[in-house]
Design an enzyme around this catalytic site. Structure first.
Site, PDB file in Angstrom:
ATOM      1  NE  ARG A   1      -1.123   2.462   2.939  1.00 44.59           N
ATOM      2  CZ  ARG A   1      -0.557   3.567   3.423  1.00 44.59           C
ATOM      3  NH1 ARG A   1      -0.493   4.670   2.708  1.00 44.59           N
ATOM      4  NH2 ARG A   1      -0.018   3.573   4.637  1.00 44.59           N
ATOM      5  CG  ASP A   2       3.114   4.392   3.027  1.00 44.26           C
ATOM      6  OD1 ASP A   2       3.069   5.262   2.149  1.00 44.26           O
ATOM      7  OD2 ASP A   2       3.350   4.651   4.221  1.00 44.26           O
TER       8      ASP A   2
ATOM      9  CG  ASN B   1       6.722   3.253   4.646  1.00 44.25           C
ATOM     10  OD1 ASN B   1       6.387   3.315   3.480  1.00 44.25           O
ATOM     11  ND2 ASN B   1       5.957   3.676   5.631  1.00 44.25           N
TER      12      ASN B   1
ATOM     13  CG  HIS C   1       3.611   4.857   9.270  1.00 37.26           C
ATOM     14  ND1 HIS C   1       2.985   3.836   8.600  1.00 37.26           N
ATOM     15  CD2 HIS C   1       3.956   5.762   8.317  1.00 37.26           C
ATOM     16  CE1 HIS C   1       2.944   4.103   7.303  1.00 37.26           C
ATOM     17  NE2 HIS C   1       3.524   5.270   7.106  1.00 37.26           N
TER      18      HIS C   1
ATOM     19  CB  CYS D   1       2.785  10.191   1.280  1.00 39.08           C
ATOM     20  SG  CYS D   1       1.092  10.816   1.200  1.00 39.08           S
TER      21      CYS D   1
HETATM   22  P1  HMG Z   1     -13.141  14.546  -2.646  1.00 38.58           P
HETATM   23  O1  HMG Z   1     -12.905  14.909  -4.057  1.00 38.58           O
HETATM   24  O2  HMG Z   1     -13.245  15.636  -1.629  1.00 38.58           O
HETATM   25  O3  HMG Z   1     -14.381  13.545  -2.519  1.00 38.58           O
HETATM   26  O4  HMG Z   1     -11.942  13.573  -2.219  1.00 38.58           O
HETATM   27  P2  HMG Z   1     -15.930  13.855  -2.376  1.00 38.58           P
HETATM   28  O5  HMG Z   1     -16.379  13.247  -1.095  1.00 38.58           O
HETATM   29  O6  HMG Z   1     -16.208  15.306  -2.628  1.00 38.58           O
HETATM   30  O7  HMG Z   1     -16.540  13.007  -3.602  1.00 38.58           O
HETATM   31  C1  HMG Z   1     -16.263  13.373  -4.942  1.00 38.58           C
HETATM   32  C2  HMG Z   1     -16.491  12.166  -5.844  1.00 38.58           C
HETATM   33  O8  HMG Z   1     -15.539  11.155  -5.532  1.00 38.58           O
HETATM   34  C3  HMG Z   1     -17.866  11.518  -5.705  1.00 38.58           C
HETATM   35  O9  HMG Z   1     -18.220  11.016  -6.987  1.00 38.58           O
HETATM   36  C4  HMG Z   1     -17.602  10.358  -4.800  1.00 38.58           C
HETATM   37  O10 HMG Z   1     -18.513   9.261  -4.955  1.00 38.58           O
HETATM   38  C5  HMG Z   1     -16.217   9.933  -5.247  1.00 38.58           C
HETATM   39  P3  HMG Z   1     -19.352  11.752  -7.865  1.00 38.58           P
HETATM   40  O11 HMG Z   1     -20.562  11.761  -6.985  1.00 38.58           O
HETATM   41  O12 HMG Z   1     -18.805  13.134  -8.103  1.00 38.58           O
HETATM   42  O13 HMG Z   1     -19.401  10.898  -9.071  1.00 38.58           O
HETATM   43  N1  HMG Z   1     -15.522   9.257  -4.150  1.00 38.58           N
HETATM   44  C6  HMG Z   1     -14.991   8.018  -4.207  1.00 38.58           C
HETATM   45  N2  HMG Z   1     -14.891   7.108  -5.194  1.00 38.58           N
HETATM   46  C7  HMG Z   1     -14.294   5.937  -4.895  1.00 38.58           C
HETATM   47  N3  HMG Z   1     -13.786   5.635  -3.667  1.00 38.58           N
HETATM   48  C8  HMG Z   1     -13.858   6.522  -2.674  1.00 38.58           C
HETATM   49  C9  HMG Z   1     -14.469   7.765  -2.937  1.00 38.58           C
HETATM   50  N4  HMG Z   1     -14.680   8.843  -2.153  1.00 38.58           N
HETATM   51  C10 HMG Z   1     -15.339   9.738  -2.911  1.00 38.58           C
HETATM   52  N5  HMG Z   1     -13.355   6.217  -1.456  1.00 38.58           N
HETATM   53  C11 HMG Z   1     -11.113  11.811  -0.811  1.00 38.58           C
HETATM   54  C12 HMG Z   1     -11.870  13.116  -0.880  1.00 38.58           C
HETATM   55  C13 HMG Z   1     -10.840  11.510   0.648  1.00 38.58           C
HETATM   56  C14 HMG Z   1     -11.955  10.725  -1.427  1.00 38.58           C
HETATM   57  C15 HMG Z   1      -9.783  11.978  -1.594  1.00 38.58           C
HETATM   58  O14 HMG Z   1      -9.124  13.078  -1.103  1.00 38.58           O
HETATM   59  C16 HMG Z   1      -8.890  10.767  -1.508  1.00 38.58           C
HETATM   60  O15 HMG Z   1      -9.216   9.703  -2.044  1.00 38.58           O
HETATM   61  N6  HMG Z   1      -7.707  10.889  -0.823  1.00 38.58           N
HETATM   62  C17 HMG Z   1      -6.825   9.769  -0.634  1.00 38.58           C
HETATM   63  C18 HMG Z   1      -5.406  10.240  -0.548  1.00 38.58           C
HETATM   64  C19 HMG Z   1      -4.498   9.072  -0.233  1.00 38.58           C
HETATM   65  O16 HMG Z   1      -4.853   7.920  -0.399  1.00 38.58           O
HETATM   66  N7  HMG Z   1      -3.270   9.390   0.248  1.00 38.58           N
HETATM   67  C20 HMG Z   1      -2.307   8.401   0.594  1.00 38.58           C
HETATM   68  C21 HMG Z   1      -2.653   7.651   1.851  1.00 38.58           C
HETATM   69  S1  HMG Z   1      -2.247   8.527   3.337  1.00 38.58           S
HETATM   70  C22 HMG Z   1      -0.574   8.163   3.629  1.00 38.58           C
HETATM   71  O17 HMG Z   1       0.088   7.614   2.771  1.00 38.58           O
HETATM   72  C23 HMG Z   1       0.000   8.473   4.981  1.00 38.58           C
HETATM   73  C24 HMG Z   1       0.210   7.194   5.838  1.00 38.58           C
HETATM   74  O18 HMG Z   1       1.103   6.286   5.199  1.00 38.58           O
HETATM   75  C25 HMG Z   1       0.778   7.586   7.220  1.00 38.58           C
HETATM   76  C26 HMG Z   1       2.008   8.510   7.151  1.00 38.58           C
HETATM   77  O19 HMG Z   1       2.989   8.161   6.470  1.00 38.58           O
HETATM   78  O20 HMG Z   1       1.935   9.546   7.808  1.00 38.58           O
HETATM   79  C27 HMG Z   1      -1.122   6.467   6.083  1.00 38.58           C
HETATM   80 MG    MG Z   2       3.245   6.446   5.233  1.00 40.37          MG
END
Ligand code: HMG
Ligand code: MG
Length: 318
Positions: free
Chosen positions: A26-27, A265, A223, A256
């Site tokens: 994933r990450d 990581n 993490h 990320c």
């Molecule tokens: P948004 O554009 O604000 O979403 O994104 P929304 O709620 O306004 O919805 C817009 C459209 O997206 C809608 O469709 C929803 O249905 C669709 P429409 O009605 O317009 O046709 N939608 C989705 N479709 C599929 N799956 C979904 C989904 N949600 C909404 N889940 C959102 C907001 C949170 C969805 C977006 O910002 C996003 O997906 N972000 C993910 C970012 C990400 O994955 N980042 C990496 C992970 S975090 C990380 O790596 C850190 C970590 O490792 C820890 C560390 O290192 O610190 C964990």
């Molecule tokens: Mg991370």
């Protein structure tokens, strides 16, 4: 493969066993520029489970436009069916940001889910398209519904030490958001050094802060990204504070997509080398794990950044 690990020397102040939360699929992969075929992802996860890892974060049910690499979550999950029966105790958590993500994940009968909050405003907006508070409101029904469905929820908290836009992050802010995730019903809180800037004293201070706030250390995981080479030292500081769950990425893959300064990581092999040297049980077969990472490096067409993988497999790391 000749491991050459010297005789372990136990340190009684450290835990006897550590659970590694493997985040490579994933990450590790979410930041890969070229799309990795779904069958390669499934094979990677299969090899990681066969190497003895018992928590392997498989993918994310996020918006496919935000993380195109993981847009194949629906195709991946059926390919993993049967793995949990083959390996007793295996958990395959997935990230879900909102109820839409949860619905998608529950349709695949996932074992665990994780929500991912931010301790800073800027990263919340960049990663989740809303303020840090609004993100918490988005997670609350996810945690409630997953828990009602019998699916445990991990809470990630990013930018617990430094933030590339806001600089140092006040401890009270981190503890405040972390406590809210636990109060919401998250069973575990993973403290993310997303950009890898923390050093060991800061880790000790933050864990002391959580203890003073009444958060039991057995609810916490760490993490660490390894941008500045501090991840192992930071992990040792966390173990000394009583943490027994450590996130790591096979072969040191990762980053990320919404925090450009985040590199890979902590490499799982580097972590296992240290833990086994300290006589700490992990259940992991290091040779099999390094072979899995070498295989994955071959698929990606570049050597693994893990020091232990390169030492074990040779400089090509494949
Ligand atoms: P948004 O554009 O604000 O979403 O994104 P929304 O709620 O306004 O919805 C817009 C459209 O997206 C809608 O469709 C929803 O249905 C669709 P429409 O009605 O317009 O046709 N939608 C989705 N479709 C599929 N799956 C979904 C989904 N949600 C909404 N889940 C959102 C907001 C949170 C969805 C977006 O910002 C996003 O997906 N972000 C993910 C970012 C990400 O994955 N980042 C990496 C992970 S975090 C990380 O790596 C850190 C970590 O490792 C820890 C560390 O290192 O610190 C964990
Ligand atoms: Mg991370």
């Amino acid at each position: 493969m000749e491991l050459g690990l010297p005789d372990p020397v136990r340190d009684p102040s450290l835990p006897a066993r550590v659970r590694i939360h493997e985040v490579g699929p994933r990450d590790g992969l979410q930041n890969e520029g070229s799309l990795v075929p779904v069958e390669v992802k499934a094979e990677f996860i299969t090899r990681l489970a066969a190497a003895g890892l018992r928590t392997v974060e498989a993918t994310s049910f996020v918006h496919p436009k935000w993380v195109p690499q993981l847009a194949d979550a629906e195709e991946l999950m059926p390919r993993l069916a049967g793995l949990t029966e083959r390996h007793s105790g295996l958990r395959l958590p997935v990230l879900v940001p909102n109820e839409r993500g949860l619905d998608r994940a529950l349709a695949h009968r996932v074992t665990d889910v994780a929500v991912f909050a931010s301790a800073t405003e800027t990263f919340a907006r960049r990663n989740l398209n809303r303020s840090a508070d609004e993100a918490m409101d988005m997670f609350a029904p996810v945690v409630r519904r997953a828990t009602e469905a019998g699916v445990p929820v991990r809470g990630y908290l990013s930018m617990c030490f430094g933030d590339p836009w806001e600089g140092p992050v006040p401890q009270a802010q981190v503890i405040g958001f972390g406590a809210r995730l636990l109060e919401m019903g998250c069973t575990e809180l993973s403290l993310g050094d997303t950009i890898g800037t923390a050093t060991a004293g800061q880790v000790t201070a933050l864990l002391d802060g959580f203890a003073a706030a009444g958060v039991p250390v057995d609810r916490l995981a760490v993490h660490f990204h390894d941008t500045y080479g501090q991840a192992l030292a930071n992990t040792l500081a966390a173990l000394r504070a009583g943490v027994t769950v450590v996130d790591a990425s096979a072969g040191g893959l990762g980053g990320c997509p919404y925090a450009k300064s985040a590199t890979g990581n902590l490499a799982t092999e580097d972590l296992v080398w240290m833990l086994h040297g300290l006589g700490i049980e992990t259940g992991v077969d290091l040779a099999a794990l390094a072979a899995a990472s070498g295989w994955m490096a071959g698929q990606l067409g570049r050597p693994s950044p893990s020091r232990a993988v390169r030492a074990l497999l040779g400089p090509s790391g494949t």
